[in-house]
Design a protein around this motif. Sequence first.
Motif, PDB file in Angstrom:
ATOM      1  N   ARG A 185       0.836  -1.594   0.039  1.00 36.26           N
ATOM      2  CA  ARG A 185      -0.305  -0.050  -0.019  1.00 36.26           C
ATOM      3  C   ARG A 185       0.825   1.249   0.101  1.00 36.26           C
ATOM      4  N   PHE A 186       1.870   1.241  -0.748  1.00 35.34           N
ATOM      5  CA  PHE A 186       2.737   2.723  -0.877  1.00 35.34           C
ATOM      6  C   PHE A 186       1.879   3.730  -1.367  1.00 35.34           C
ATOM      7  N   TRP A 187       1.006   3.456  -2.530  1.00 34.55           N
ATOM      8  CA  TRP A 187       0.273   4.531  -2.969  1.00 34.55           C
ATOM      9  C   TRP A 187      -0.573   5.352  -1.852  1.00 34.55           C
ATOM     10  N   THR A 188      -1.276   4.404  -1.094  1.00 32.22           N
ATOM     11  CA  THR A 188      -2.148   5.081   0.021  1.00 32.22           C
ATOM     12  C   THR A 188      -1.286   6.140   0.972  1.00 32.22           C
ATOM     13  N   HIS A 189      -0.214   5.250   1.430  1.00 31.39           N
ATOM     14  CA  HIS A 189       0.699   5.979   2.329  1.00 31.39           C
ATOM     15  C   HIS A 189       1.005   7.294   1.772  1.00 31.39           C
ATOM     16  N   PHE A 190       1.637   7.200   0.365  1.00 37.00           N
ATOM     17  CA  PHE A 190       2.297   8.468  -0.168  1.00 37.00           C
ATOM     18  C   PHE A 190       1.047   9.624  -0.276  1.00 37.00           C
ATOM     19  N   LEU A 191       0.071   9.178  -0.756  1.00 36.10           N
ATOM     20  CA  LEU A 191      -1.085  10.319  -1.266  1.00 36.10           C
ATOM     21  C   LEU A 191      -1.460  10.811   0.178  1.00 36.10           C
ATOM     22  N   TRP A 192      -1.746  10.004   1.230  1.00 35.22           N
ATOM     23  CA  TRP A 192      -2.084  10.428   2.558  1.00 35.22           C
ATOM     24  C   TRP A 192      -1.177  11.488   3.075  1.00 35.22           C
ATOM     25  N   ALA A 193      -0.058  11.244   3.036  1.00 30.60           N
ATOM     26  CA  ALA A 193       1.183  11.926   3.385  1.00 30.60           C
ATOM     27  C   ALA A 193       1.339  13.526   2.688  1.00 30.60           C
ATOM     28  N   ALA A 194       1.191  13.015   1.300  1.00 29.19           N
ATOM     29  CA  ALA A 194       0.978  14.391   0.387  1.00 29.19           C
ATOM     30  C   ALA A 194      -0.217  15.371   0.873  1.00 29.19           C
ATOM     31  N   VAL A 195      -1.508  14.784   0.968  1.00 30.41           N
ATOM     32  CA  VAL A 195      -2.579  15.751   1.503  1.00 30.41           C
ATOM     33  C   VAL A 195      -2.443  16.454   2.809  1.00 30.41           C
TER      34      VAL A 195
END
Length: 319
Positions: A185-195
């Motif tokens: 789940r890299f994408w989920t952690h990446f986008l949550w951190a970006a938001v």
Amino acid sequence: MEPVAFLEILDRHGRVASRHRVDDLPLRIGRGYTNEVILDDPYVSPIHARVEDRGGLPVLMDAGSDNGIVLPGRGRVATLPLETGVRFRLGRTDLRFCTAEQRVEPALREEGGRFNPLALTRTSGRRWLVAAVAFAAIALQQGLSTYQRQTWVEPAGAAFTVAVFVAVWAGGWAVANRIVAQLFRFWTHFLWAAVLLVAFLLADVLFQYADFAIGLDAAARSLDFVTSVALGTLLLAGHLRVIGQIGRRRRLVTAVAIAVAVTFLVTAVNQADEDEFTTSLPSAGPLKPLSDKLLVRQTVDHFVEGTADLKAELDRLAE
């Protein structure tokens, strides 16, 4: 014994790796293929232990193994009455005996609910949209944070640097996610951190505008600390929510504790770096394009009083 019982093999994290239904006794456990329960463990003997019926109750007995039966807190034992939930070790394998009375935790909801970072990555189009908006906002904030003339290269470079940092941050969480829940789940952690990073920047910009327009006193500046704690809590709680192995209350308490500790440490370091006297004007950022009607006006007398206080402070420092 109970009509339905299970022998669970646990992994190194204490989670169930496999279950073996116990229908008939005696039951043999070991590394050999003649056993009813086979353990792939070089420290387990070919026939390591047996489960036998003793007066209607199951009892685990050592079958002359090399490493015996180990009970946590008691060490090696020759026999062990099996009650639901009892844990023991054969070789380097942890096992647990359970009956139908064994309590299980409520199911964790992976989807749904108001607070669901997983919704960010349901479609590939949504992933790219969230990422593009987040880092466009970062580039815009970088472009507006300086008086110097810039080309598009400087804001874009700053956004790229931030993207690399967020990717490293998300990669660490994704590895933890893989270890704990077997999902990357890299994408989920990446986008949550970006938001949440954009939320941090937005809060900082609003704070700068308020400080520029009305001048914030010490009490009002404490809102900056509270806001940082709140956003930090939301960031950490979101990552823990994606991993999904702990309950809501424990997740929230953990996130709040870490956010308060980190925010307090950063605030203390920033205050320690401040000089008692400086030739720079205290400012939260560049001048803001605000109408003069929104600015707090001061009288000439107030200005004179301020210069008198400044002169007194300079005289004190000169002495």
